[in-house]
Design a protein around this motif. Structure first.
Motif, PDB file in Angstrom:
ATOM      1  N   LEU A 139       0.842  -1.325  -0.053  1.00 32.40           N
ATOM      2  CA  LEU A 139       0.147   0.003   0.034  1.00 32.40           C
ATOM      3  C   LEU A 139       0.662   1.190  -0.082  1.00 32.40           C
ATOM      4  O   LEU A 139       0.435   2.024  -0.696  1.00 32.40           O
ATOM      5  CB  LEU A 139      -0.904   0.121   1.378  1.00 32.40           C
ATOM      6  CG  LEU A 139      -2.154  -1.123   1.212  1.00 32.40           C
ATOM      7  CD1 LEU A 139      -2.909  -0.981   2.439  1.00 32.40           C
ATOM      8  CD2 LEU A 139      -3.085  -0.872   0.066  1.00 32.40           C
ATOM      9  N   ALA A 171       0.943   3.785  -3.624  1.00 33.91           N
ATOM     10  CA  ALA A 171       0.349   5.026  -3.586  1.00 33.91           C
ATOM     11  C   ALA A 171       0.874   6.129  -4.467  1.00 33.91           C
ATOM     12  O   ALA A 171       1.902   5.955  -4.723  1.00 33.91           O
ATOM     13  CB  ALA A 171       0.059   5.502  -2.035  1.00 33.91           C
ATOM     14  N   GLU A 203      -0.112   9.737   1.335  1.00 31.07           N
ATOM     15  CA  GLU A 203      -1.113   9.141   1.098  1.00 31.07           C
ATOM     16  C   GLU A 203      -1.150   7.702   1.226  1.00 31.07           C
ATOM     17  O   GLU A 203      -1.951   6.884   1.934  1.00 31.07           O
ATOM     18  CB  GLU A 203      -1.699   9.308  -0.337  1.00 31.07           C
ATOM     19  CG  GLU A 203      -2.844   8.708  -0.733  1.00 31.07           C
ATOM     20  CD  GLU A 203      -2.866   8.578  -2.380  1.00 31.07           C
ATOM     21  OE1 GLU A 203      -3.698   7.903  -3.025  1.00 31.07           O
ATOM     22  OE2 GLU A 203      -2.509   9.730  -2.903  1.00 31.07           O
ATOM     23  N   ARG A 222      -1.060   6.836   4.912  1.00 28.97           N
ATOM     24  CA  ARG A 222      -2.514   7.116   5.663  1.00 28.97           C
ATOM     25  C   ARG A 222      -3.182   5.628   5.284  1.00 28.97           C
ATOM     26  O   ARG A 222      -3.754   5.335   6.210  1.00 28.97           O
ATOM     27  CB  ARG A 222      -3.050   8.354   5.297  1.00 28.97           C
ATOM     28  CG  ARG A 222      -2.630   9.785   5.995  1.00 28.97           C
ATOM     29  CD  ARG A 222      -3.469  10.849   5.407  1.00 28.97           C
ATOM     30  NE  ARG A 222      -3.554  11.144   4.056  1.00 28.97           N
ATOM     31  CZ  ARG A 222      -2.395  11.932   3.657  1.00 28.97           C
ATOM     32  NH1 ARG A 222      -1.482  12.593   4.576  1.00 28.97           N
ATOM     33  NH2 ARG A 222      -2.444  12.031   2.361  1.00 28.97           N
ATOM     34  N   THR A 223      -3.255   5.506   4.218  1.00 22.61           N
ATOM     35  CA  THR A 223      -3.853   4.186   3.663  1.00 22.61           C
ATOM     36  C   THR A 223      -3.610   3.046   4.582  1.00 22.61           C
ATOM     37  O   THR A 223      -3.968   2.220   4.811  1.00 22.61           O
ATOM     38  CB  THR A 223      -3.680   4.019   2.119  1.00 22.61           C
ATOM     39  OG1 THR A 223      -4.083   5.207   1.554  1.00 22.61           O
ATOM     40  CG2 THR A 223      -4.658   3.019   1.828  1.00 22.61           C
ATOM     41  N   SER A 224      -2.026   2.904   4.499  1.00 24.44           N
ATOM     42  CA  SER A 224      -1.509   1.683   5.166  1.00 24.44           C
ATOM     43  C   SER A 224      -1.811   1.437   6.734  1.00 24.44           C
ATOM     44  O   SER A 224      -2.518   0.630   7.237  1.00 24.44           O
ATOM     45  CB  SER A 224      -0.072   1.798   5.082  1.00 24.44           C
ATOM     46  OG  SER A 224       0.474   0.522   5.695  1.00 24.44           O
ATOM     47  N   VAL A 277      -5.880   0.921   7.033  1.00 22.94           N
ATOM     48  CA  VAL A 277      -5.947  -0.676   6.761  1.00 22.94           C
ATOM     49  C   VAL A 277      -5.423  -1.135   8.211  1.00 22.94           C
ATOM     50  O   VAL A 277      -6.255  -2.353   8.604  1.00 22.94           O
ATOM     51  CB  VAL A 277      -5.302  -1.372   5.585  1.00 22.94           C
ATOM     52  CG1 VAL A 277      -5.435  -2.496   5.606  1.00 22.94           C
ATOM     53  CG2 VAL A 277      -5.871  -0.710   4.374  1.00 22.94           C
TER      54      VAL A 277
END
Length: 77
Positions: free
Chosen positions: A37, A41, A46, A49-51, A54
């Motif tokens: 992730l 990205a 970004e 934050r996504t990692s 999750v």
């Protein structure tokens, strides 16, 4: 340990091995997913934050499963 406490005494070795194997597989999968992730990205912020989102969702799911699936201890004998 809840897992070891729930297993019959004759299966202590098998239970320990299965618990440690699933822990190692889960850790390796989490690191691989987090790295993927982060690397795919658009930018570092970004991806981070996504990692983290999750990972937080995975911890929340594990907490809910533990709360619902682990039987309460009986107090007193």
């Amino acid at each position: 340990m809840t897992v070891m406490g729930a297993a019959p005494p004759g299966y202590a070795g098998t239970t320990s091995a299965l618990f440690n194997t699933t822990r190692q597989v889960g850790s390796a999968t989490g690191v691989a997913l987090g790295g993927t992730l982060l690397a795919t990205a658009g930018d570092y912020g970004e991806g981070l934050r996504t990692s983290m989102a999750v990972g937080a969702l995975a911890y929340l799911t594990a907490a809910v499963l533990a709360w619902r699936c682990v039987p309460p201890k009986s107090h007193g004998a």
